[in-house]
Design a protein around this motif. Structure first.
Motif, PDB file in Angstrom:
ATOM      1  N   VAL A   1       0.833  -1.202   0.000  1.00  0.00           N
ATOM      2  CA  VAL A   1       0.000   0.000   0.000  1.00  0.00           C
ATOM      3  C   VAL A   1       0.870   1.255   0.000  1.00  0.00           C
ATOM      4  CG1 VAL A   1      -1.784   1.267   1.260  1.00  0.00           C
ATOM      5  CG2 VAL A   1      -1.842  -1.233   1.203  1.00  0.00           C
ATOM      6  N   TRP A   2       1.957   1.228   0.774  1.00  0.00           N
ATOM      7  CA  TRP A   2       2.842   2.394   0.853  1.00  0.00           C
ATOM      8  C   TRP A   2       3.452   2.703  -0.511  1.00  0.00           C
ATOM      9  CZ3 TRP A   2       8.441   2.919   1.061  1.00  0.00           C
ATOM     10  CH2 TRP A   2       8.850   4.196   1.473  1.00  0.00           C
ATOM     11  N   HIS A   3       3.888   1.664  -1.221  1.00  0.00           N
ATOM     12  CA  HIS A   3       4.456   1.895  -2.556  1.00  0.00           C
ATOM     13  C   HIS A   3       3.379   2.354  -3.536  1.00  0.00           C
ATOM     14  CE1 HIS A   3       8.696   0.883  -2.358  1.00  0.00           C
ATOM     15  NE2 HIS A   3       8.410  -0.108  -1.544  1.00  0.00           N
ATOM     16  N   ALA A   4       2.181   1.781  -3.442  1.00  0.00           N
ATOM     17  CA  ALA A   4       1.098   2.223  -4.327  1.00  0.00           C
ATOM     18  C   ALA A   4       0.768   3.688  -4.073  1.00  0.00           C
ATOM     19  CB  ALA A   4      -0.136   1.353  -4.106  1.00  0.00           C
ATOM     20  N   GLN A   5       0.754   4.094  -2.823  1.00  0.00           N
ATOM     21  CA  GLN A   5       0.493   5.491  -2.471  1.00  0.00           C
ATOM     22  C   GLN A   5       1.529   6.416  -3.089  1.00  0.00           C
ATOM     23  OE1 GLN A   5      -0.651   6.611   1.675  1.00  0.00           O
ATOM     24  NE2 GLN A   5       1.413   7.478   1.767  1.00  0.00           N
ATOM     25  N   ARG A   6       2.798   6.033  -2.985  1.00  0.00           N
ATOM     26  CA  ARG A   6       3.883   6.858  -3.522  1.00  0.00           C
ATOM     27  C   ARG A   6       3.761   7.054  -5.033  1.00  0.00           C
ATOM     28  NH1 ARG A   6       9.220   6.846  -1.596  1.00  0.00           N
ATOM     29  NH2 ARG A   6       9.796   5.759  -3.527  1.00  0.00           N
ATOM     30  N   SER A   7       3.118   6.119  -5.716  1.00  0.00           N
ATOM     31  CA  SER A   7       3.016   6.216  -7.169  1.00  0.00           C
ATOM     32  C   SER A   7       2.170   7.407  -7.623  1.00  0.00           C
ATOM     33  CB  SER A   7       2.428   4.918  -7.744  1.00  0.00           C
ATOM     34  OG  SER A   7       1.036   4.810  -7.455  1.00  0.00           O
ATOM     35  N   TYR A   8       1.425   8.013  -6.716  1.00  0.00           N
ATOM     36  CA  TYR A   8       0.589   9.163  -7.065  1.00  0.00           C
ATOM     37  C   TYR A   8       1.271  10.498  -6.768  1.00  0.00           C
ATOM     38  CZ  TYR A   8      -3.206   5.818  -7.544  1.00  0.00           C
ATOM     39  OH  TYR A   8      -3.986   4.758  -7.947  1.00  0.00           O
ATOM     40  N   TYR A   9       2.401  10.469  -6.095  1.00  0.00           N
ATOM     41  CA  TYR A   9       3.014  11.715  -5.643  1.00  0.00           C
ATOM     42  C   TYR A   9       3.408  12.627  -6.805  1.00  0.00           C
ATOM     43  CZ  TYR A   9       3.393   9.815  -0.872  1.00  0.00           C
ATOM     44  OH  TYR A   9       3.130   9.301   0.377  1.00  0.00           O
ATOM     45  N   ARG A  10       4.004  12.062  -7.854  1.00  0.00           N
ATOM     46  CA  ARG A  10       4.478  12.918  -8.947  1.00  0.00           C
ATOM     47  C   ARG A  10       3.326  13.691  -9.593  1.00  0.00           C
ATOM     48  NH1 ARG A  10       9.081  13.046 -11.403  1.00  0.00           N
ATOM     49  NH2 ARG A  10       9.667  10.950 -10.696  1.00  0.00           N
ATOM     50  N   ALA A  11       2.222  13.007  -9.889  1.00  0.00           N
ATOM     51  CA  ALA A  11       1.091  13.680 -10.526  1.00  0.00           C
ATOM     52  C   ALA A  11       0.527  14.773  -9.628  1.00  0.00           C
ATOM     53  CB  ALA A  11       0.004  12.661 -10.868  1.00  0.00           C
ATOM     54  N   LEU A  12       0.454  14.505  -8.326  1.00  0.00           N
ATOM     55  CA  LEU A  12      -0.074  15.499  -7.405  1.00  0.00           C
ATOM     56  C   LEU A  12       0.863  16.690  -7.275  1.00  0.00           C
ATOM     57  CD1 LEU A  12      -1.343  13.104  -4.573  1.00  0.00           C
ATOM     58  CD2 LEU A  12      -2.717  14.227  -6.327  1.00  0.00           C
ATOM     59  N   LEU A  13       2.157  16.423  -7.105  1.00  0.00           N
ATOM     60  CA  LEU A  13       3.125  17.509  -6.954  1.00  0.00           C
ATOM     61  C   LEU A  13       3.219  18.350  -8.224  1.00  0.00           C
ATOM     62  CD1 LEU A  13       5.917  15.523  -5.079  1.00  0.00           C
ATOM     63  CD2 LEU A  13       4.543  17.385  -4.121  1.00  0.00           C
ATOM     64  N   THR A  14       3.151  17.698  -9.361  1.00  0.00           N
ATOM     65  CA  THR A  14       3.206  18.425 -10.636  1.00  0.00           C
ATOM     66  C   THR A  14       2.012  19.356 -10.773  1.00  0.00           C
ATOM     67  OG1 THR A  14       4.421  16.610 -11.687  1.00  0.00           O
ATOM     68  CG2 THR A  14       3.316  18.168 -13.142  1.00  0.00           C
ATOM     69  N   ALA A  15       0.847  18.923 -10.276  1.00  0.00           N
ATOM     70  CA  ALA A  15      -0.354  19.761 -10.340  1.00  0.00           C
ATOM     71  C   ALA A  15      -0.307  20.898  -9.328  1.00  0.00           C
ATOM     72  CB  ALA A  15      -1.598  18.913 -10.103  1.00  0.00           C
ATOM     73  N   GLY A  16       0.627  20.827  -8.364  1.00  0.00           N
ATOM     74  CA  GLY A  16       0.741  21.882  -7.360  1.00  0.00           C
ATOM     75  C   GLY A  16       0.182  21.522  -5.998  1.00  0.00           C
ATOM     76  N   VAL A  17      -0.261  20.266  -5.822  1.00  0.00           N
ATOM     77  CA  VAL A  17      -0.755  19.831  -4.521  1.00  0.00           C
ATOM     78  C   VAL A  17       0.420  19.774  -3.539  1.00  0.00           C
ATOM     79  CG1 VAL A  17      -1.827  17.926  -3.242  1.00  0.00           C
ATOM     80  CG2 VAL A  17      -2.626  18.498  -5.559  1.00  0.00           C
ATOM     81  N   ARG A  18       0.211  20.303  -2.342  1.00  0.00           N
ATOM     82  CA  ARG A  18       1.246  20.259  -1.307  1.00  0.00           C
ATOM     83  C   ARG A  18       1.093  18.965  -0.509  1.00  0.00           C
ATOM     84  NH1 ARG A  18       1.635  25.831   1.933  1.00  0.00           N
ATOM     85  NH2 ARG A  18       3.676  24.924   2.445  1.00  0.00           N
ATOM     86  N   ILE A  19       2.186  18.215  -0.384  1.00  0.00           N
ATOM     87  CA  ILE A  19       2.171  16.940   0.332  1.00  0.00           C
ATOM     88  C   ILE A  19       3.024  17.073   1.581  1.00  0.00           C
ATOM     89  CG2 ILE A  19       2.745  14.489   0.235  1.00  0.00           C
ATOM     90  CD1 ILE A  19       2.295  14.564  -2.755  1.00  0.00           C
ATOM     91  N   TRP A  20       2.423  16.760   2.727  1.00  0.00           N
ATOM     92  CA  TRP A  20       3.110  16.834   4.011  1.00  0.00           C
ATOM     93  C   TRP A  20       3.325  15.423   4.536  1.00  0.00           C
ATOM     94  CZ3 TRP A  20       4.626  21.579   5.859  1.00  0.00           C
ATOM     95  CH2 TRP A  20       4.055  22.702   5.242  1.00  0.00           C
ATOM     96  N   LEU A  21       4.547  15.125   4.972  1.00  0.00           N
ATOM     97  CA  LEU A  21       4.921  13.812   5.456  1.00  0.00           C
ATOM     98  C   LEU A  21       5.008  13.819   6.983  1.00  0.00           C
ATOM     99  CD1 LEU A  21       7.769  12.988   2.894  1.00  0.00           C
ATOM    100  CD2 LEU A  21       5.328  12.426   2.725  1.00  0.00           C
ATOM    101  N   TYR A  22       4.168  13.002   7.613  1.00  0.00           N
ATOM    102  CA  TYR A  22       4.194  12.895   9.076  1.00  0.00           C
ATOM    103  C   TYR A  22       5.327  11.966   9.460  1.00  0.00           C
ATOM    104  CZ  TYR A  22       2.070  13.058  13.729  1.00  0.00           C
ATOM    105  OH  TYR A  22       1.820  13.285  15.068  1.00  0.00           O
TER     106      TYR A  22
END
Length: 491
Positions: free
Chosen positions: A381-402
């Motif tokens: 699940v963790w690796h599947a989640q990471r697979s979406y980071y590039r598309a979100l970051l490219t769109a300008g979504v801010r991702i915060w890591l706890y």
């Protein structure tokens, strides 16, 4: 017939069976299934046909046994009938049109209406949440309803169990539901059920998988809800299970992992809806219809008329419903947001529609943020989640890591300044389609202000992931991300 001829015959039969499996899969699997899920199953069957078909037969059908589905439909019908003529919203005119339509959608899907005059307090202290639940049980006079994905007796929950024991001794009916597979995997499970029996709690498994006892359904369809209702007047719901924050797992203890949660303590008419979900699950599992002695109608609950009162709607979802209620709710809210969308999800594996909704919100100029854990407790699940980071970051979504060693297990969504959702549902395919979940839609600036304070603590403790940093990720890691994303669609 010679050995070579026998080998040729067997080889020909294997080829024919393999071809028959592939053709049958092409006919059956795409039917009434999302394209991404159908493609994932077909890929599995085409690459590993015999193993793939065995997996499909085991976990490829999300239908529950007929008896349980019939009970669930009957429970849903009873809920809808009781709520049909009830309107406990103080002022529909104060709602934006889009919110009124969102509530109408939820009501049509679940039978549960929205209510006004509620109060809710957010609790993000792990032990404090369990202590608060135990304190409410200590004041119980009529009944206590407990429903959790995981239940375990350990040092963290001992006070909760003691409160249940005292309640039973006072003559209070204490009923408890726990998911069979999730709870039975905990090393302390035998001691837990022995203690429940000793103190006189009436308990049952949710979705038991015991084929030798005639109890069988797809083993990965689980009841993931977390609910406590005391006397029908006070309720607790959110992300937290009834177990130590390490989940009593040797693997977690070795890594030092600790779960971080968020729970809402609720009073007002919305508690009747939480109780309706519990009563529905109790009937679905036991066949027993709980009577008026186990319920307080929403119309009889005290209504808060202060400025901090909130409108609430409880939204159950799961395989017993024809639609993915939680996914539709999330999509409606994200698409309706006017200023900001802030999502917290420990397992963020959205479908295509949700990805488009989130990135489109950013393209509309909204402030869009996502809170996730920096480390994972479930590798796939963790690796599947990471697979979406590039598309979100490219769109300008801010991702915060706890930060580790904490797993941010809280599940909530807030939009603009006065609408939020809290509950048990992750933003992933499993929660959308496979798990029984419960969320609560809230409209109220005071509640969202409390959630904003929680989000501020996440930022203070965590760090922001940037596109520049993500671009430095090694190809080996992102390769695994892609593979995990592909297999996540199997359902």
């Amino acid at each position: 017939m010679s050995g070579g001829e026998w080998a040729a015959v067997v080889g020909g039969l294997v080829i024919l069976v393999d071809l028959a499996i592939r053709i049958t899969a092409l006919i059956i699997i795409p039917r009434d299934r999302k394209p991404t899920a159908a493609m994932a199953w077909l890929l599995a069957i085409f690459l590993i046909p015999f193993v793939g078909i065995l997996l499909y037969l085991l976990i490829g059908n999300i239908r529950l046994p007929k008896q349980r589905m019939a009970r669930q439909e009957e429970a849903d019908r009873m809920i809808a009938e009781r709520a049909d003529a009830v309107d406990l919203v103080a002022d529909h005119a104060s709602w934006p049109t889009w919110f009124d339509r969102a509530v109408a959608q939820n009501t049509k899907l679940t039978g549960l209406p929205a209510t006004s005059g509620n109060r809710a307090t957010l609790i993000d202290d792990y032990q404090g949440s369990i202590d608060a639940m135990a304190a409410d049980i200590a004041a119980a006079k009529r009944f206590v309803h407990v429903e959790f994905f995981i239940v375990a007796l350990d040092d963290t929950t001992r006070g909760f169990f003691a409160a249940m024991e005292d309640a039973v001794r006072r003559g209070v009916r204490v009923r408890l539901l726990m998911d069979h597979i999730a709870s039975s995997k905990v090393p302390l499970h035998k001691a837990t059920v022995a203690e429940l029996d000793r103190i006189g709690v009436e308990w049952h498994y949710l979705l038991p998988v015991r084929p030798f006892k005639g109890q069988w359904q797809r083993p990965d369809l689980r009841n993931h809800r977390k609910i406590l209702v005391v006397d029908g007047t006070v309720g607790h719901m959110g992300s937290q299970n009834l177990i130590d924050r390490s989940y009593d797992s040797p693997k977690n203890l070795k890594r030092g992992l600790k779960w971080q949660e968020l729970v809402a303590r609720v009073s007002g008419p919305a508690v009747a809806e939480l109780n309706a979900v519990f009563r529905s699950d109790w009937y679905a599992e036991t066949g027993e219809v709980l009577g008026d002695d186990a319920n307080v109608p929403a119309t009889e609950l005290p209504v808060d008329t202060s400025a901090d009162a909130i409108d609430c709607q409880v939204v159950p979802s799961g395989p017993a419903f024809e639609s993915e209620n939680n996914l539709r709710q999330f999509l409606t809210l994200v698409n309706s947001a006017q200023e900001r969308v802030i999502i917290t999800s420990p397992y963020f594996v959205p479908d295509e529609a949700m990805v488009y909704a989130i990135t489109s919100a950013k393209l509309r100029g909204l402030d869009v943020q996502l809170f996730v854990s920096e480390i994972g407790d479930q590798g796939g699940v963790w690796h599947a989640q990471r697979s979406y980071y590039r598309a979100l970051l490219t769109a300008g979504v801010r991702i915060w890591l706890y930060p580790g060693p904490f797993i941010l297990h809280a599940k909530h969504l807030s939009i603009d300044d006065d609408v939020a959702v809290i509950g048990s549902s992750n933003m992933d395919i499993r929660s959308f389609a496979l798990n029984f979940e419960v969320t609560m839609l809230v409209r109220g600036a005071s509640f969202v202000a409390g959630m904003r304070a929680v989000e501020a603590r996440y930022r203070e403790l965590g760090r922001e992931l940037t596109l520049e940093e993500w671009n430095r990720e090694p190809a080996s890691a992102t390769f695994l991300d892609g593979i995990a994303r592909l297999t996540s669609a199997l359902q």
